[in-house]
Design a protein around this motif. Structure first.
Motif, PDB file in Angstrom:
ATOM      1  N   SER A 132      57.047 -33.485 -17.988  1.00 55.72           N
ATOM      2  CA  SER A 132      57.205 -32.090 -18.090  1.00 55.72           C
ATOM      3  C   SER A 132      56.538 -31.298 -16.960  1.00 55.72           C
ATOM      4  N   THR A 133      57.026 -30.078 -16.672  1.00 60.03           N
ATOM      5  CA  THR A 133      56.657 -29.662 -15.373  1.00 60.03           C
ATOM      6  C   THR A 133      55.479 -28.849 -16.088  1.00 60.03           C
ATOM      7  N   SER A 134      55.105 -28.173 -17.123  1.00 61.50           N
ATOM      8  CA  SER A 134      54.149 -27.777 -17.592  1.00 61.50           C
ATOM      9  C   SER A 134      53.101 -28.566 -18.081  1.00 61.50           C
ATOM     10  N   ASN A 136      52.986 -29.282 -21.227  1.00 60.26           N
ATOM     11  CA  ASN A 136      52.652 -28.737 -22.558  1.00 60.26           C
ATOM     12  C   ASN A 136      53.707 -28.872 -23.474  1.00 60.26           C
ATOM     13  N   THR A 158      53.882 -34.344 -14.249  1.00 64.59           N
ATOM     14  CA  THR A 158      53.775 -33.161 -14.524  1.00 64.59           C
ATOM     15  C   THR A 158      53.565 -32.228 -13.252  1.00 64.59           C
ATOM     16  N   GLY A 163      48.376 -29.667 -17.349  1.00 66.46           N
ATOM     17  CA  GLY A 163      48.332 -29.066 -18.803  1.00 66.46           C
ATOM     18  C   GLY A 163      47.800 -30.311 -19.706  1.00 66.46           C
ATOM     19  N   ASP A 178      52.955 -24.815  -9.118  1.00 71.67           N
ATOM     20  CA  ASP A 178      53.256 -24.074 -10.273  1.00 71.67           C
ATOM     21  C   ASP A 178      54.656 -23.586 -10.393  1.00 71.67           C
ATOM     22  N   THR A 180      58.633 -24.375 -11.327  1.00 65.70           N
ATOM     23  CA  THR A 180      59.046 -25.327 -11.649  1.00 65.70           C
ATOM     24  C   THR A 180      60.000 -25.887 -10.947  1.00 65.70           C
TER      25      THR A 180
END
Length: 211
Positions: A132-134, A136, A158, A163, A178, A180
């Motif tokens: 998950s890049t975020s 979250n 990530t 996150g 940050d 993506t």
């Protein structure tokens, strides 16, 4: 009838754009090199995967969108081969069974599309890798929570900060960006490194008889 045209982009410098994006991608990879703790963590996770596979356990990967494609890509390198001719390994991308994904999403919740599969197929000692890049994405967090509850080794991939995934996963590799797209590109560098570490660990000439 006159056809309306959008604003002209004749003078847009696409070569400059391409150069900038490539430079940004290189900068993120250089940042990976400069943070020794990240390199050490990648190697540690690679050895973790090796140990699990050597003991007969399975790996499960999952993500959304581009991260789903990354999960499938990494799984393919291990089920097929990365660089060495060797036997296939029991690695599963949980993004592939559309019947399961849609049934779980429809009958329960999209938040559970991966958790339900981890619960069904994962056993203590297996490895769950959530991308998950975020950090979250709720369905990734839910699956990692399930993995932890069942005694799987949990790994997160990530971006900067990590996150909620950073605190939840046993091992979390956080790419220092940050953006993506840049994070996803770095995730594939990490994925290829993990595949190479596993192959060398399990199938290098001196170790080939152990598995």
């Amino acid at each position: 009838m006159t056809t309306k045209r959008g604003p002209s982009i004749t003078h847009f410098d696409f070569e400059l754009l391409a150069r900038q994006r490539i430079e940004e991608s290189i900068a993120v990879k250089k940042a990976l090199l400069e943070v020794g703790a990240i390199i050490s963590l990648v190697v540690e996770v690679g050895h973790c995967l090796t140990a699990a596979l050597r003991d007969g356990h399975h790996l499960f990967l999952f993500g959304n969108g581009g991260s789903a494609a990354d999960a499938e890509h990494i799984a393919a390198e291990l089920v097929g081969k990365f660089k060495l001719e060797r036997r296939g390994l029991p690695v599963h991308a949980l993004t592939l069974n559309t019947a399961s994904l849609t049934a779980i999403g429809n009958d329960y919740s999209f938040d559970l599309v991966f958790a339900r599969q981890v619960d069904a197929m994962g056993t203590r000692g297996d490895v769950a890798i959530g991308i998950s890049t975020s950090g979250n994405s709720r369905n990734i967090l839910s699956a990692i929570e399930t993995a932890n509850e069942k005694g799987l080794i949990s790994v997160g991939l990530t971006g900067r900060g990590g996150g909620k995934l950073k605190a939840l996963a046993e091992h979390c590799i956080c790419v220092p960006s940050d953006d993506t797209a840049r994070v996803q590109e770095a995730h594939m560098v990490v994925g290829h490194l993990l595949a190479e570490i596993v192959e060398i660990d399990l199938f290098s000439q001196q170790d080939r008889t152990l598995i």
